[in-house]
Enzyme design. Structure first.
Site, mmCIF file in Angstrom:
data_model
loop_
_atom_site.group_PDB
_atom_site.id
_atom_site.type_symbol
_atom_site.label_atom_id
_atom_site.label_comp_id
_atom_site.label_asym_id
_atom_site.label_seq_id
_atom_site.Cartn_x
_atom_site.Cartn_y
_atom_site.Cartn_z
ATOM 1 N N ARG A 34 0.793 -1.441 -0.085
ATOM 2 C CA ARG A 34 0.153 -0.310 -0.062
ATOM 3 C C ARG A 34 0.839 1.156 0.076
ATOM 4 O O ARG A 34 0.452 2.345 -0.400
ATOM 5 C CB ARG A 34 -1.126 0.014 1.349
ATOM 6 C CG ARG A 34 -2.103 -0.886 0.780
ATOM 7 C CD ARG A 34 -3.061 -0.858 2.163
ATOM 8 N NE ARG A 34 -4.080 -2.026 1.777
ATOM 9 C CZ ARG A 34 -5.096 -2.154 2.549
ATOM 10 N NH1 ARG A 34 -5.323 -1.513 3.571
ATOM 11 N NH2 ARG A 34 -6.226 -3.012 2.134
ATOM 12 N N LYS A 196 -20.375 -15.440 1.636
ATOM 13 C CA LYS A 196 -21.725 -14.959 2.044
ATOM 14 C C LYS A 196 -22.507 -14.261 0.654
ATOM 15 O O LYS A 196 -21.851 -13.416 0.021
ATOM 16 C CB LYS A 196 -21.941 -14.241 3.066
ATOM 17 C CG LYS A 196 -21.525 -14.594 4.434
ATOM 18 C CD LYS A 196 -21.460 -13.554 5.461
ATOM 19 C CE LYS A 196 -21.555 -14.123 6.960
ATOM 20 N NZ LYS A 196 -21.580 -12.907 7.829
ATOM 21 N N GLY A 349 -10.634 -8.282 -0.525
ATOM 22 C CA GLY A 349 -9.337 -8.662 0.330
ATOM 23 C C GLY A 349 -8.736 -10.068 -0.140
ATOM 24 O O GLY A 349 -7.553 -10.403 -0.260
ATOM 25 N N GLY A 372 -14.963 -3.350 0.784
ATOM 26 C CA GLY A 372 -16.320 -2.875 0.921
ATOM 27 C C GLY A 372 -16.448 -1.710 -0.079
ATOM 28 O O GLY A 372 -17.617 -1.704 -0.820
#
Ligand code: ADP
Ligand code: MG
Length: 391
Positions: A34, A196, A349, A372
């Site tokens: 990052r 999910k 991720g 997200g």
């Protein structure tokens, strides 16, 4: 101007919001990707003759100082990578920090301490936003990972600076993901997997008017299989979403979308099983067994569905890939996506770390830095941090 390369920064103090939330073990940075990814934006600003103030969050200190979540190790690494001094501020706002910012000369670099040491950050507090903004004349958002959060360093700060724009990392995210949403080349294949259905249904629904084919794998496929009346043994199923899964498949069919689910699977007694119990057709999973990976026939099928794709968006592994006994399906899928000659966009991720482990980073067109925010962008939501820049 909304983008950095259209903004005059020479002689100015520039505050860059980055996502330098890197994994740190006892003061040692385990992965500095990052930080490295943020360098082009920093170097551009410094080369233009501006002074640079960098801010980021690290972990979740919940509005309190926590020495184990200090950005100090990041300052040290940044100094090595930039090849120039990086001053570390004792906090992210306050008199001392303001004085440090005021004393900066063109070419100087100041890293602010963890934004989330201050409770005003996650509350988007106006006072805290104003203090942050007073450090600089120009604000650059380069932190795609947090643009779905209405935090002070993402949203509030933009109301108090003269100029707010997007840095190179954020610009790239907006361009790639925006292209997939608004002008994709066809055939467009969406690959959804992972744990999910609940977290992925939004993107499936939003892309129903855009994609030609949908592939569903991973644990989320269990709920879709269940909705067709298949017993899936002791696999994870989200009972409250069975109905919605069925509806989604019906809508897809009515729109002429080809919808692919696994046709065979590897099973095990639990996530830690040392080896697969066997390969079963999807309709024959034994009662006490869990589906933990897609099988070889599914791998061949999915590879064929992807073969002539011109656009691919992929989020979510095909199985419990952390266990090497159940990683083959996900690795195989990564290889199939890597072979696609069109635009390939990867996000999430776990999917990101899978692609890194397979050594296939260079074979993908674009790997999003968002988790997200990647999902919410593709759900078609207007993200607060992007909206705040007037984009
Ligand atoms: P991403 O982070 O890329 O968005 P997710 O977090 O949605 O992906 O899903 C990744 C997780 O899903 C992994 O921890 C993986 O083990 C789990 N998973 C995928 N398939 C299965 C399965 N069949 N059974 C249990 N867990 C699974
Ligand atoms: Mg995940």
């Amino acid at each position: 101007m909304p983008y950095l390369d259209q903004t005059q920064v020479q002689g100015k103090r520039v505050l860059v919001r980055s996502d330098l939330n890197v994994p740190i073990d006892q003061g040692n940075i385990r992965d500095d990707n990052r930080i490295r990814a943020s360098l082009p934006t920093y170097k551009y600003i410094l080369d233009q003759g501006a002074s640079l103030i960098i801010c980021s969050h690290l972990g979740k200190p919940k509005g309190q100082k926590d020495p184990s979540l200090s950005l100090n190790p990041v300052a040290e690494r940044l100094q090595e990578l930039l090849g120039r001094e990086v001053k570390m501020a004792p906090d992210c706002v306050g008199d001392e920090v303001q004085a440090l910012a005021d004393s900066l000369q063109p070419g100087d670099v100041l890293l602010l301490e963890n934004l989330r040491f201050q409770p005003g950050e996650t509350k988007n507090d106006p006072d805290f936003s104003r203090q942050l903004a007073s450090l600089a004349e120009i604000y650059v958002n380069d932190a795609f990972g947090v643009v779905h959060r209405a935090h002070a360093s993402v949203v509030g700060v933009t109301e108090h600076v003269q100029t707010a724009c997007a840095g190179f990392l954020l610009q790239k995210e907006i361009e790639y993901l925006g292209k997939a949403l608004s002008s994709p080349e066809h055939p467009f294949v969406l690959v959804a997997g992972g744990a999910k259905v609940s977290t992925k249904l939004g993107i499936l629904t939003n892309l129903l008017d855009t994609v030609d084919r949908i592939i569903v794998g991973g644990a989320m496929a269990n709920t879709f299989l269940r909705s067709m009346g298949v017993s899936v043994g002791s696999s994870k199923v989200e009972d409250d979403l069975i109905e919605q899964a069925l509806e989604t498949m019906k809508t897809a069919r009515s729109k002429g979308i080809s919808f692919y689910l696994p046709v065979d699977c590897l099973t095990g007694t639990d996530l830690k099983a040392v080896k697969p119990s066997g390969i079963f057709p999807f309709q024959d999973v034994p009662a006490n067994e869990m589906i933990l990976d897609i099988g070889p026939a599914t791998h061949t099928l999915f590879a064929e569905v992807l073969r002539d794709a011109k656009t691919v968006v992929w989020n979510g592994p095909m199985g419990a890939f952390e266990n090497p006994s159940f990683s083959q399906g996900s690795v195989g899928l990564a290889q199939s996506v890597a072979k696609v000659e069109g635009l390939t966009i990867v996000g999430g991720g776990d999917t990101d770390s899978l692609v890194h482990t397979c050594g296939l980073v260079e074979s993908m067109s674009f790997i999003s830095t968002g988790g997200g925010s990647f999902l919410e962008f593709l759900e078609g939501k207007k993200l607060p941090g992007i909206k705040a820049l007037g984009l």
